[in-house]
Enzyme design. Structure first.
Site, PDB file in Angstrom:
ATOM      1  N   TYR A 144       0.861  -1.184   0.000  1.00 14.60           N
ATOM      2  CA  TYR A 144       0.000   0.000   0.000  1.00 14.60           C
ATOM      3  C   TYR A 144       0.892   1.226   0.000  1.00 14.60           C
ATOM      4  O   TYR A 144       1.831   1.317   0.797  1.00 14.60           O
ATOM      5  CB  TYR A 144      -0.880  -0.016   1.250  1.00 14.60           C
ATOM      6  CG  TYR A 144      -1.795   1.175   1.400  1.00 14.60           C
ATOM      7  CD1 TYR A 144      -2.948   1.292   0.618  1.00 14.60           C
ATOM      8  CD2 TYR A 144      -1.529   2.170   2.330  1.00 14.60           C
ATOM      9  CE1 TYR A 144      -3.801   2.379   0.769  1.00 14.60           C
ATOM     10  CE2 TYR A 144      -2.374   3.258   2.487  1.00 14.60           C
ATOM     11  CZ  TYR A 144      -3.508   3.354   1.703  1.00 14.60           C
ATOM     12  OH  TYR A 144      -4.354   4.431   1.851  1.00 14.60           O
ATOM     13  N   ASP A 239       9.352   2.659  -0.652  1.00 17.12           N
ATOM     14  CA  ASP A 239       8.370   3.370   0.169  1.00 17.12           C
ATOM     15  C   ASP A 239       8.704   3.060   1.625  1.00 17.12           C
ATOM     16  O   ASP A 239       8.371   1.997   2.145  1.00 17.12           O
ATOM     17  CB  ASP A 239       6.953   2.904  -0.192  1.00 17.12           C
ATOM     18  CG  ASP A 239       5.899   3.629   0.628  1.00 17.12           C
ATOM     19  OD1 ASP A 239       6.262   4.263   1.644  1.00 17.12           O
ATOM     20  OD2 ASP A 239       4.705   3.544   0.270  1.00 17.12           O
ATOM     21  N   LYS A 267       5.077   9.831   8.481  1.00 19.19           N
ATOM     22  CA  LYS A 267       5.003   9.336   9.865  1.00 19.19           C
ATOM     23  C   LYS A 267       6.093   9.902  10.778  1.00 19.19           C
ATOM     24  O   LYS A 267       5.946  10.996  11.293  1.00 19.19           O
ATOM     25  CB  LYS A 267       5.006   7.807   9.859  1.00 19.19           C
ATOM     26  CG  LYS A 267       3.834   7.249   8.993  1.00 19.19           C
ATOM     27  CD  LYS A 267       3.542   5.815   9.260  1.00 19.19           C
ATOM     28  CE  LYS A 267       2.596   5.178   8.256  1.00 19.19           C
ATOM     29  NZ  LYS A 267       1.188   5.289   8.536  1.00 19.19           N
TER      30      LYS A 267
END
Ligand code: HOZ
Length: 429
Positions: A144, A239, A267
């Site tokens: 994802y 990623d 994050k």
């Protein structure tokens, strides 16, 4: 536990917000029941509006690696916000952040700050397409990369949890440009590149899959992808929104010794504030406007308060021994859970890296998406609720990684394992 205030809030929210939430993974759709509403958080603990408290293994889905409400992070935010919340002109903290990222992450010579992981991945593939003049990208089943159109193809996280890996609203013409591969399959990657390598602008991967539970790369798998990309002129994008600054200071690329052309982050570099970044080789980043023709922009990008929270968090993770302690704590937790399960005869397996883990209700090993899917999700759901009732909050999905922070000490880990002994016994039938 009493959940009446959370239930009342959720009833109100369901009238006003789709599914009662602002991001699908927060709803308890697959585990059942209703989510609790947070009042506050501190260290490893979340406190809800009904006065219940939980040891938190979600950590706001990754940013809270130093624990919630860390005093040094809060001080940095408070100090910075007194000077204003956003300027729309450059500020020094953006430069400090760029210096920190390029110093810590092996593959980053330059970076561009954005406001979320989704923005980072969208921007990185635009850069890859612009730089190569090619249109196709490759992603991995179960990975994802945020909710950008090109990524909602056989995706993980909430779409996998909800059984919607391809989303309505994504034009077929765009989805057709996204090719997919099974994670950890060497031959499938070789075959795809032999067939279509000259058309592939970018291969994007979560080097450790954290959005289909937690799956680690097989030995030399990332090296294999690196070699394929180099041979075919394809931009390799890691990623590292989840793994960056977590599985090693310099992320998965440092841990596995493989340097991508571009990396994406989010994050931890915002310390809990909205943030994202993409970075990589100077020759590529120089093609971004205004130094180059590939356009990407953002009103709040490089926001001073987000930079301050992120810089304070990065200072904490750079303390000597931070990742060693995080790794030891993650092993203590996972070993304790496995031994509690063994004692009750429940088939259970964990995967783990520093500060990040997967829980599987099956015997190991788990190396592929099919392995992850073979976990007994009904049993996970019962375990989830049994733990929640005992004050331990794991991600409300069998397809999300768990996170630990430096605030998860012996006390929290022992309490978790004690709760797990009861929970495994309860679900053993
Ligand atoms: N990417 C995270 C879930 N795997 C959290 C972001 C979200 O809310 O979707």
């Amino acid at each position: 536990m009493n959940h009446s205030r959370s239930e009342a809030l959720f009833a109100r929210a369901c009238d006003l917000l789709p599914g009662g939430v602002n991001s699908p993974v927060r709803a308890f759709r697959s585990v059942g029941g209703t989510p609790f509403f947070a009042q506050r958080a501190e260290g490893a603990w979340l406190f809800d509006v009904d006065g219940n408290r939980y040891i938190d293994y979600v950590g706001s889905w990754g940013p809270m690696i130093a624990g919630h409400a860390h005093p040094q992070v809060l001080d940095a935010v408070a100090r910075t916000m007194r000077d204003g919340l956003s300027f729309g002109v450059p500020n020094a903290l953006e430069v400090d952040m760029a210096e920190a990222i390029t110093r810590i992450v092996p593959g980053c010579e330059m970076v561009r700050m954005v406001n979320s992981g989704t923005e980072a991945t969208l921007s990185a593939i635009r850069l890859a397409r612009g730089a190569t003049g090619r249109s196709r990208i490759v992603k991995f089943e179960g990975c994802y990369h945020g909710h950008g159109d090109s990524f909602l193809v056989k995706a993980g996280s909430g779409v996998m949890t909800l059984g919607l890996p391809n989303s309505p609203g994504v034009p077929a013409a765009l989805a057709d440009l996204t090719l997919t591969l099974p994670y950890n399959d060497f031959d499938a990657a070789t075959a795809l590149f032999d067939r279509a390598g000259q058309d592939i602008a970018a291969l994007i991967i979560e080097p450790v899959v954290g959005n289909a539970n937690c799956i680690l790369p097989r030995e030399c798998y990332l090296q294999h992808l690196r070699e394929l990309c180099t041979r075919h002129g394809t931009i390799l994008i890691f990623d590292e929104v989840m793994t960056g600054f977590r599985v090693a200071p310099g992320g998965a690329q440092q841990r596995y010794g493989v340097t991508p052309d571009l990396s994406t982050f989010g994050k931890i570099i915002g310390g809990g504030m909205p943030v994202g970044a993409y970075g990589g080789r100077r020759e590529l980043l120089r093609q971004i406007a205004p130094s180059g023709p590939i356009y990407q922009a953002g009103t709040l990008s490089g926001n001073p308060v987000a930079m301050a929270a992120g810089l304070a968090t990065l200072a904490l993770i750079e303390a000597p021994g931070f990742h060693d302690r995080l790794e030891q704590a993650t092993h203590r937790l996972c070993d304790g859970l496995e031994s509690a399960a063994r004692a009750t005869g429940v088939a259970f397996h964990t995967t783990r890296l520093p500060g990040m883990f997967g829980l599987y209700f099956r015997h190991g090993p788990v190396e592929t998406l099919d392995d992850a899917r073979a976990s007994d999700t009904a049993r996970f759901n019962r375990f989830f609720h049994a733990m929640l009732e005992r004050g331990v909050y794991f991600a409300p999905s069998a397809f999300e990684a768990g996170f630990m922070s430096s605030a998860h000490g012996d006390t929290e880990i022992e309490l978790t394992i004690a709760a797990a002994r009861e929970a495994f016994a309860l679900i053993a039938d």
